[in-house]
Every structure is written in C-alpha cells, then in structure tokens.
Design an enzyme around this catalytic site. Sequence first.
Site, PDB file in Angstrom:
ATOM      1  CD  GLU A  78      -2.523   1.189   2.735  1.00 27.02           C
ATOM      2  OE1 GLU A  78      -3.500   1.943   2.862  1.00 27.02           O
ATOM      3  OE2 GLU A  78      -2.125   0.434   3.648  1.00 27.02           O
ATOM      4  CE  LYS A  87      -8.685   1.387   2.798  1.00 24.11           C
ATOM      5  NZ  LYS A  87      -7.714   1.773   3.846  1.00 24.11           N
ATOM      6  CB  CYS A 133      -5.354  -0.928   4.346  1.00 24.73           C
ATOM      7  SG  CYS A 133      -4.935  -0.700   6.091  1.00 24.73           S
TER       8      CYS A 133
END
Length: 529
Positions: A286, A350, A403
């Site tokens: 990430e 995301k 994540c």
Amino acid sequence: MIRRLIDRIVLLSGWRRSGLAFLMGALASFALPPYDFFAVAFIAFPVLVWLLDGAVDNAGGSPVRRLLPAAYVGWWFGFGYFVFGLWWIGNALLVDAANFAWAIPLAIFGLPAFLAFFYAVAAALARLIWSEGIGRIFALGFGFGVAEWLRSFIMTGFPWNAIGYAAMPVPVMMQSSVIVGLLAMNVLAVVVFAMPALYSARQNRIAGAAVVIALIIAHVGFGVIRLSTAEIKFDGPHIRIVQPSISQELKWDAEARRGILDKYLAMTAEKPEDGKLKAQIIIWPETAVPYILTKTPEALKAIADALADGQTLLTGAIRMEEPGGADEPLYYNTIYAIDSAGQITGAADKVHLVPFGEYVPLESILRKMGISEVVELPGGFSAASMRRSLEVVSGFSVLPLICYEAIFPGEMSYQGAAADAIVNVTNDAWYGDTPGPYQHFRQAQLRAVEQGLPMVRAANNGLSAVIDPYGRIIDALALDAVGVIDAQLPSRVRLPWGEAAHQIQFAVVLLLVLIVAVRYFLRSRRRVG
C-alpha cells in the site's frame, strides 16, 4: 470450593462486578492473534454468564431499567476486551507525535469505550430472555450474534476481532467458515465458550456437554476432512511480493522519496532463487510509490526500466484527481497496474476508508474542533463508489483489497466470481511490533478461505504472504523482515455457496439459538407463575 467461588461471583456488585467483567474481557482478548490461546475463552465467557446471573435490578422499575445492570456488565466486559485487543492503535499516533500524541488516550480508551456499547447491547438482549440452565447460554449466543452483526456495518462498520476469530486459530479450524460464515461463527463460538457455565446449574449438564462436543467435532472434523481431500493445482501466474520494511517516519519524507523508490526497484529486479521462474506479476504494498505517478513520468520510466518484458507491477500509490476550476483536488488510495512499458493499464481505488485514519467522520463539526485524519491530505482521502477487479495478465484477474478492506467478508463476495485471486496490499508499519499486524493478517487469511481464492498479501513491513484457498500459508515473510517472496499461485477452489447464503445461514443460526433461549425463558416464567 468452585461452587462457593461461583456463588461469590454471582453476588458481586458495584465496582467489584464491573472490575471482574473488565478482567474477563481482557482475558478473552488473549484468544486472538498473536497469542491464539483460545482456552481462555472457556474461562472468560462462563464468568460473564455468572456475572449476568447476578445482574438484576432488585428495585424493579421499567423494562429498560431492569436491563441496565446486565448492560453495565456487558459494557465492562467489552471495554476490557477492546482495550487489551486494540491498544496498539495508539502506536500509529506516535509516528507524528507532535501533532497526534494528545489523541493517544482516545485511541486506547475512547474507541474501546465506544465499541463496548455493542457488547452492552449483547448482554442486555441476552438478559431480556435469560433463564436458568442451558437457556441462558443460548441467550448469550443470540445477544453476541446480534451485537457482532451490528458492529459489522454501523458507522461504516468495524468488525475487527469479532469473537468468531477466536474459534479459528489454524487452517483446520477455519474451514467451517465456508459453510456458515463469520457472523454465524460468532454465535456458535459464544455458545461453545460459555457452556462450562453449566457447572453451576443443576440441570442440562449432559445436554450442554453434548452440544459442545457435537459442535467441536463438526467444526474440527469438517476441517480435517476438507483439508485431507483438498487438491490444489499450481497453475496460476508466477508472482513476486516485495517487502522493503520502510519505516513510517521515512515514507512521507520528501528527501527520502528517491531512495525509497530505488529500494523497491532494486528488490524488484533481483534474480529469483535457483529453481524458481521469473515473476509475471510484481506486487508492492500500500502507498509504496512515494510520488503522484500521473504527475511524475520519471517515476514511471524508472519502473519500466526495472520490469522485464511482459511483467506487470501492482503497486499501492496515491492517485490525484483534479476536478478543475476552483475545486480542490481529490485524493484516492489506489492500486495501480503498470506494464513493462511504464504504462498504467488499470487502477482500483479504495472503497472502505479508515475513519480518522483516511477521513474524518462528521467532518464539518470535527474539523472545527481541530481533529484531522492521521494521513493528512487536503480534505482527506475520497472513497471509490464501487469495487472492481483488475485484469493483470491475459485471462487472470485479481480482486484488489487495500489495507483493512480485508476485514469485511461481505464486501468482496459479489466480485469473487470474477476474480482468480485476492491481492491485499497494506502498510502496518504504523503499528510497529504489536498484535495489530498479526490480527490483520489472520482476518485476511480467513477471507481467502471464505472466497475459495488464493491470496497475495503485500505488506510494507509484514506480514507478507501467499495463502492458498484453504488458508494455508505457502510462503511468508516475518514482521520487519526485508525480502521478496517468489511463488506460483494456485487455482481457486469451488465453494458450496457464497456470502449471500452465509447471510441466510446466519439468520437461521440466530433464529435457532433464539428459539432455544425463548423456550427455556418461557418455561422458567411458567414455573415462577
């Protein structure tokens, strides 16, 4: 002697009752990674049952008031569970201590205090249909089932460390999740963990023992059978995971940017070990790239120079979108696909952002109070409107999870049929050498099992791993290790049903335990009447 101890627990009141509930919650947290000492749950939950036995309002009053003593017990149990299970979140605020040290008490105690209200609800719901004997065990399972379900979506959801994970510490005990899913596992785990409380009852001991034995045999037996008959074909693309262990303090240091990129490029270009083929797909973690790629063509050129012909890089980076006019730019936490010519061939943003980490809830109010997200960008990160899979090489697509998106089982099922693997990129360097990275890894591991997909997990400082569709680790790098993983991906496996069916099964399991609890509750009421 044990009976006298149980009687003393039941009769506790005031701070002693609250204190013991807190200690039992704290004890239950040691059933989670990295400790995985799930036997403590067989102590914590029975004691919780005995505390709830004594949690009555002798003064009478309204129905709500009669439930308050039980809610207090549940809250203190939850407070202990979440303080000891989530204290490591405060470590992230030490990265920029000058600006965020003041918020450490809020992270260590404030978040657990809020999450504990879900367990207060669990205890109150259970006490509403409480009875003697085995009925109250099923009532507690019902209460926690509802509470964990609510925790999975209220205020965008935070189902971290759901109770069901304590019952799934190793792959052989993870396989049941393909049948019932995490939500139903929460219910069944509480029923099993709390059943030793029947030691204090005069009836239902044999029935309780039979329920526990049957559930444990089904849980472990199914895992043994499924793993012993598992056939894995390693016919997917060859991949390389890069884990550089860049310290969090350096990641946003402008002077360190080029050095960080050069480290990634050098590790990407390393020759594979003897006997291993060159990777077709390279995965960086990430926000690995310390540049806005669309504004930094020299970074794309450097990446192209490091990739061999035909290789594709999947990397985390910040994507900037300029609306034009006087509007501020929008920033996204993104996974990019970059080919060997340095061209961006795909991107996935995301969807599920971290509250206070990537955006500020109730922004118009809290920003005026001086509260900002930990990863500070103008206006914070923006969320994508939908999740999308990425075709990385011809005929091979991945489901990208950034994540903590990997802790939400229901958010990936609709894409699962279109993907051949899960790619989870993360940066747990925020949390140092604490339980956080291990808990995060375990939850990601369960997603591979539930989806029947291999998982590639690239973490900046660990835990990076290749996980097969049964949750077994093919290869991994330890926390804070620097290195690469070269592996060939296995194929996906067929599942009996998907997440939609898990929702139905959760409802069925919850209804069954409710029926049992209500049956014993009504029987006890008739005896009193």
